[in-house]
Design an enzyme around this catalytic site. Structure first.
Site, PDB file in Angstrom:
ATOM      1  CG  HIS A 118      -2.021  -1.025   1.117  1.00 23.29           C
ATOM      2  ND1 HIS A 118      -3.029  -1.147   2.047  1.00 23.29           N
ATOM      3  CD2 HIS A 118      -2.273  -1.995   0.188  1.00 23.29           C
ATOM      4  CE1 HIS A 118      -3.855  -2.125   1.705  1.00 23.29           C
ATOM      5  NE2 HIS A 118      -3.406  -2.657   0.582  1.00 23.29           N
ATOM      6  CB  CYS A 176      -1.174   0.729   6.244  1.00 21.48           C
ATOM      7  SG  CYS A 176      -1.063   0.046   4.581  1.00 21.48           S
ATOM      8  N   PRO A 182     -30.135   3.177 -26.531  1.00 22.44           N
ATOM      9  CG  PRO A 182     -31.588   3.909 -28.195  1.00 22.44           C
ATOM     10  CD  PRO A 182     -30.274   3.226 -28.002  1.00 22.44           C
ATOM     11  CG  ASP A 203     -23.130  -0.741 -32.414  1.00 21.69           C
ATOM     12  OD1 ASP A 203     -23.811  -0.633 -33.453  1.00 21.69           O
ATOM     13  OD2 ASP A 203     -23.196   0.058 -31.467  1.00 21.69           O
ATOM     14  CD  GLU A 212      -1.370   3.808   4.012  1.00 21.42           C
ATOM     15  OE1 GLU A 212      -2.439   3.802   4.656  1.00 21.42           O
ATOM     16  OE2 GLU A 212      -1.239   3.213   2.916  1.00 21.42           O
TER      17      GLU A 212
END
Length: 357
Positions: free
Chosen positions: A50, A84, A291, A200, A52
């Site tokens: 992470h 952390c 749509p 499409d 830190e």
């Protein structure tokens, strides 16, 4: 340098993980002392250290007695990586400034409590809105039980999206189509309907390079009765999930991921679809659909943001509309507010966010 300067830098660092951290949040960290910034780090991808931890590694022994500026509450649990909060305590950090609490119930204040008990001063709230805007889906998933939904649309000046002759129609120009790639790249999933796949035949993948290893979003198809052609491009690679009704026969889709959800008016239960995606740790969903499906998501108040590309051309009244929905039937029609406007080549891109009521 001020607290705000260091935190602004931490937010810049967090944004570097825009395309890579999923399903983890984008987080940045700056370690600073009396003389200024000492080290910095940001979370790159799930399973890796992470922000830190990386910042502390870069600071080394200089971290003792310093302040950590981090864009999200340090974690307090062991997940893919160690907590952390413990790393900050062990490094001798004396003050932590973070933008906001972590909405994950495994943390949710636990990191702040652990730091406070260790004698570390903790301040929360600086640039909280900015940190949330970097991670809208992460917060949405834990706070609302569903992903953050972004609807992408492209239209002509007369509000049309496709010629009445059918087939794929390029409304927007190359600059706009390249911009869509960036929205896909940051999304956890790209969702469409079976009608768009038929008309499409899109692949809906990321085709631009956003780093050493492009993370492909999950591609999701809503197909109530599993009637989409199996040879469609969207099924050519792994990483496609199909939602269908319980009674739909698998047929040619036996080798693909198919999840069953209840029917609803006009198709599938969209809220249930969102819940299923949330359970898969999907943070941000990009809708690239026709749509009718777009209108259904809007009618169900499931669209949080719209990205609308407007091309300087006319298609005529017989062309397909931007959305199809009966807004008048809603008790409270959804309302959006403009957040950004910019020109991309010959087109204009509008970004709108659902207006809070």
């Amino acid at each position: 340098m001020t607290d705000r300067t260091h935190m602004a830098r931490a937010l810049e660092l967090a944004a570097r993980g825009l395309y890579t951290t999923d399903p983890n949040p984008r987080v940045g960290c700056v370690i600073a002392g009396a003389q200024g910034a000492l080290a910095e780090g940001w979370h790159v991808r799930a399973g890796e250290p992470h922000a830190e931890v990386l910042a502390l590694r870069n600071a080394g022994g200089d971290a003792r007695g310093a302040t950590a500026y981090v864009t999200l509450e340090p974690c307090s649990h062991t997940g893919r990586t160690p907590p952390c909060a413990e790393a900050l305590i062990a490094a001798g950090i004396v003050r932590v400034v973070c933008c906001t609490r972590d909405p994950n119930p495994l943390v949710a204040g636990g990191g702040i409590e652990r730091l406070t008990k260790a004698g570390i001063a903790v301040e929360v709230g600086m640039f909280a809105d900015e940190a949330r805007r970097l991670n809208p889906g992460f917060f949405s998933r834990f706070e609302r039980g569903r992903p953050y939904v972004r609807l992408k649309l492209a239209m002509s000046l007369d509000g049309r999206t496709a010629l009445d002759t059918g087939g794929q129609t390029w409304i927007s120009g190359e600059a706009s189509r390249a911009d869509v790639q960036s929205w896909r790249a940051r999304s956890s999933a790209v969702l469409t309907g079976s009608g768009t796949v038929r008309s499409d035949n899109p692949k809906l993948n990321v085709r631009l390079n956003y780093g050493p290893a492009v993370r492909q979003p999950l591609r999701v198809v809503l197909d109530t009765m599993l009637t989409t052609p199996r040879a469609s491009k969207i099924f050519s690679d792994t990483g496609t999930l199909i939602f269908a009704a319980a009674e739909a026969p698998l047929g040619a889709f036996k080798d693909l991921q198919v999840e069953r959800v209840a029917r609803a008016e006009g198709g599938l239960d969209l809220a249930a679809v969102m819940q299923h995606l949330s359970a898969r740790e999907i943070n941000e969903v990009l809708l690239e659909c026709g749509p009718t499906l777009a209108g259904s998501f809007i009618a169900k108040h499931l669209v949080d943001e719209m990205v609308l590309y407007v091309a300087p051309k006319l298609l005529g009244e017989a062309a397909a509309p931007l959305i199809r929905t009966r807004l008048s039937s809603l008790t409270v029609p959804p309302s959006f507010e403009f957040r950004d406007l910019r020109q991309l080549g010959d087109d204009v891109r509008l970004t709108l966010q659902l207006k809070k009521t």
